[in-house]
Design an enzyme around this catalytic site. Structure first.
Site, mmCIF file in Angstrom:
data_model
loop_
_atom_site.group_PDB
_atom_site.id
_atom_site.type_symbol
_atom_site.label_atom_id
_atom_site.label_comp_id
_atom_site.label_asym_id
_atom_site.label_seq_id
_atom_site.Cartn_x
_atom_site.Cartn_y
_atom_site.Cartn_z
ATOM 1 N N CYS A 374 43.514 44.251 47.175
ATOM 2 C CA CYS A 374 43.814 45.642 47.534
ATOM 3 C C CYS A 374 43.280 46.608 46.477
ATOM 4 O O CYS A 374 43.935 47.604 46.140
ATOM 5 C CB CYS A 374 45.313 45.841 47.730
ATOM 6 S SG CYS A 374 45.989 44.972 49.153
ATOM 7 N N ALA A 375 42.102 46.288 45.959
ATOM 8 C CA ALA A 375 41.440 47.145 44.964
ATOM 9 C C ALA A 375 39.932 47.068 45.202
ATOM 10 O O ALA A 375 39.164 46.760 44.294
ATOM 11 C CB ALA A 375 41.801 46.715 43.561
#
Length: 459
Positions: A374-375
Site C-alpha cells: 500500500c505504498a
C-alpha cells in the site's frame, strides 16, 4: 557480553538469543506444513497487522459481559460501558502525551483517522511520495488540493525539498509518516515540526508504524495531530484514533452524521456536538477502544531502553542474515537515516515475491508480507516495480523467528537453483498458491471458501 543501560536493566548483547518482550494471545498457535509437521507460527507480518497481546485479549474477555450501549443510557451496564469508553479515550490520549486541550477521536483505523482530518483541514496539504496510501489518497481527494514532494536520496536533501515547498506557500498541513511501512526509516520529527511551524503549517504524524515500536509524545515533539491503528498496536479489534488540536475538528462538518453526534435535531437541520462526539456518529466501538487502551497501558509500562534494544537486536540479526545470502537485496530510502524501526523490505533474485512468501508459509510456517505494501509510489521509486517481501519484528518476536526466516530463505534459494520447487506451486492472476495443498484447515467455522479452494487444488 551484556549491555548496561542508564535505566538499570542488563540487556543481552546483539549476538545473544533473546525472547519475546511481551506475550501474545497467539503465542502457541501452530500451523501445518507441507510435510505433515505442525510448527509454532513465526509471525513476521506485524507491519500489516499484529496479533493481540495476551493482556489485551484478557481485558476484552473481562469487559465483554459488561458491554452495552454507551452515552445517554440509564441502565447499569450502559453506565458501566460509558465510563469504560471515556476512560479508554483518556488512556489513549495519555499514551501519546496529549496536551491538555487536545482531543482524542476514536476511529476505525489510521485510514479512517486521516480521512477525518482531511475533512477538517482548512487549506492545502503537503506530503512526500513515501507515504502509505492511507496518508496519500485522502489528500488527493481534498477540495483544497495536495502537493506531493518526491523524496531525495538523503534526509538532508529531503528536508530541503520540503522547506522549498513550505517557503511562501499557503499549505495548512504537512502530513508525514512517523516510520516508513516499507523500510522502517523516518525523518527527524523535531526538524520536520520546526520547518512546518516556521512557515505556518501544522503537522500530522501517521503513527501507524511508529507507535508499535517507539514511545511518542505530542507535547515534547510539537506535532499537532497523530493517527494510528489498534490492529498495528497489538489490539486488533477494529478501532483506531486521531488525537490532536481541537479547533479544526470543532469547526469541521460532522465526519459521520448520525446519532450521538448531535445536540438537537429538527426536520430542517441539526445542532452538532463539539468534537470528539461530533465525529463519532453511531454506536462507537467500545471493545476496540478498550483494546487499544489496554495495549497502551502495556506498552507504557515497558522500559523504553529495553524495548528499543530488543528490537534493535532482532533487526540487526535480520539485516545481517539477509546480507549474508548473495541472492537477497534489502531496500533503503536514505543513506543518512537514523536507526529504522523493525521493518525490513527485501527481494530474492530470480524469484517472484509471492512465490517466496507462499513457500515460506507452506514449508516453514513463516508469515511475511509480499507485494507493494500500500505504498505504490515509493515501491516504484525504489525500483521494486514487481513487488518485494517485507519482514517485521516486534514485541512478540524472538531470535528463533528471525533465524527460521533466514534458514527458510537459504532453503528456498537452494530449491530454486535445483528446480525442486517446479510443479509444487502455481500462479493464477498474479497470486501464488500450492498446486495441491494437503494441509488440514483449523476446525473453526467460516472457512468454507478456503476449503473449496483447497479441494479444487487437490482435484
Amino acid at each position: 557480553m551484556s549491555l548496561s543501560t542508564p535505566s538499570g536493566p542488563v540487556l543481552p548483547a546483539a549476538d545473544a538469543n533473546i525472547e519475546a518482550l511481551l506475550p501474545l494471545a497467539a503465542d502457541e498457535t501452530r500451523v501445518p506444513l507441507l510435510d505433515g509437521r505442525w510448527v509454532r507460527y513465526a509471525n513476521l507480518d506485524g507491519a500489516a497487522s499484529t496479533p493481540a497481546l495476551a493482556s489485551v485479549a484478557a481485558r476484552v474477555a473481562e469487559v465483554t459481559p459488561w458491554y452495552s450501549s454507551v452515552h445517554r443510557g440509564a441502565g447499569y451496564l450502559s453506565q458501566v460501558s460509558t465510563a469504560l469508553y471515556e476512560e479508554a479515550r483518556h488512556t489513549i490520549a495519555t499514551f501519546v502525551d496529549a496536551r491538555e486541550d487536545d482531543i482524542a477521536v476514536i476511529t476505525r483505523n489510521t485510514t479512517d483517522a486521516v480521512n477525518l482530518l482531511a475533512s477538517a483541514v482548512p487549506g492545502r496539504t503537503l506530503v512526500l511520495d513515501i507515504e502509505h496510501h492511507a496518508n496519500l489518497l485522502p489528500w488527493q481527494r481534498s477540495p483544497h488540493g495536495v502537493t506531493v514532494v518526491t523524496g531525495e536520496s538523503t534526509v538532508a536533501r529531503t528536508l530541503a525539498a520540503l522547506e522549498a515547498e513550505l517557503v511562501g506557500s499557503r499549505h495548512a498541513l504537512l502530513a508525514i509518516t512517523g516510520a516508513s511501512n516499507v523500510t522502517g526509516e523516518s525523518l527527524p520529527i523535531d526538524r520536520v515540526v520546526a520547518l512546518a511551524h516556521e512557515h505556518g503549517a501544522r503537522v500530522l504524524l501517521d503513527g501507524a508504524q511508529l507507535l508499535p515500536h517507539r514511545r511518542f509524545s505530542l507535547t515534547a515533539t510539537g506535532v499537532d495531530y497523530v493517527a494510528f491503528s489498534g490492529h498495528k498496536l497489538y489490539a486488533p479489534y477494529g478501532a483506531g484514533a486521531l488525537i490532536g488540536r481541537r479547533d479544526w475538528l470543532d469547526d469541521a462538518p460532522a465526519y459521520l452524521a448520525g446519532g450521538g453526534s448531535v445536540q438537537r435535531v429538527t426536520v430542517e437541520g441539526a445542532t452538532w456536538s463539539p468534537a470528539p462526539a461530533r465525529h463519532e456518529g453511531g454506536t462507537p466501538n467500545l471493545i476496540g477502544a478498550l483494546a487499544i487502551a489496554s495495549a497502551c497501558e502495556a506498552l507504557a509500562a515497558l522500559d523504553p531502553v529495553a524495548w528499543e534494544h530488543h528490537e534493535r537486536v532482532l533487526r540487526e540479526r535480520l539485516v545481517e542474515g539477509l546480507g549474508a545470502i548473495p541472492e537477497v537485496s534489502t531496500a533503503a530510502l536514505w543513506e543518512d537515516a537514523a536507526e529504522p524501526v523493525g521493518v525490513v523490505t527485501f527481494t530474492v533474485a530470480g524469484a517472484d515475491a509471492g512465490l517466496v512468501a507462499t513457500y515460506l508459509s507452506a514449508e516453514h510456517g513463516i508469515g511475511v508480507r509480499d507485494g507493494k505494501f500500500c505504498a505504490h509510489p515509493l515501491v516504484t521509486r525504489l525500483g521494486l516495480v514487481e513487488g518485494a517481501l517485507r519482514a517485521s519484528v516486534g514485541l512478540g518476536n524472538g531470535s528463533e523467528d528471525v533465524d527460521r526466516l533466514l534458514a527458510g530463505l537459504r532453503a528456498f534459494v537452494s530449491a530454486l537453483a535445483t528446480g525442486e520447487l517446479e510443479g509444487r506451486y502455481r500462479s493464477a492472476d498474479g497470486l501464488w498458491g500450492l498446486a495441491a495443498d494437503p494441509r488440514p484447515l483449523p476446525r473453526i467455522a467460516g472457512l468454507a471458501a478456503l476449503a473449496r479452494t483447497a479441494s479444487a487444488c487437490r482435484g
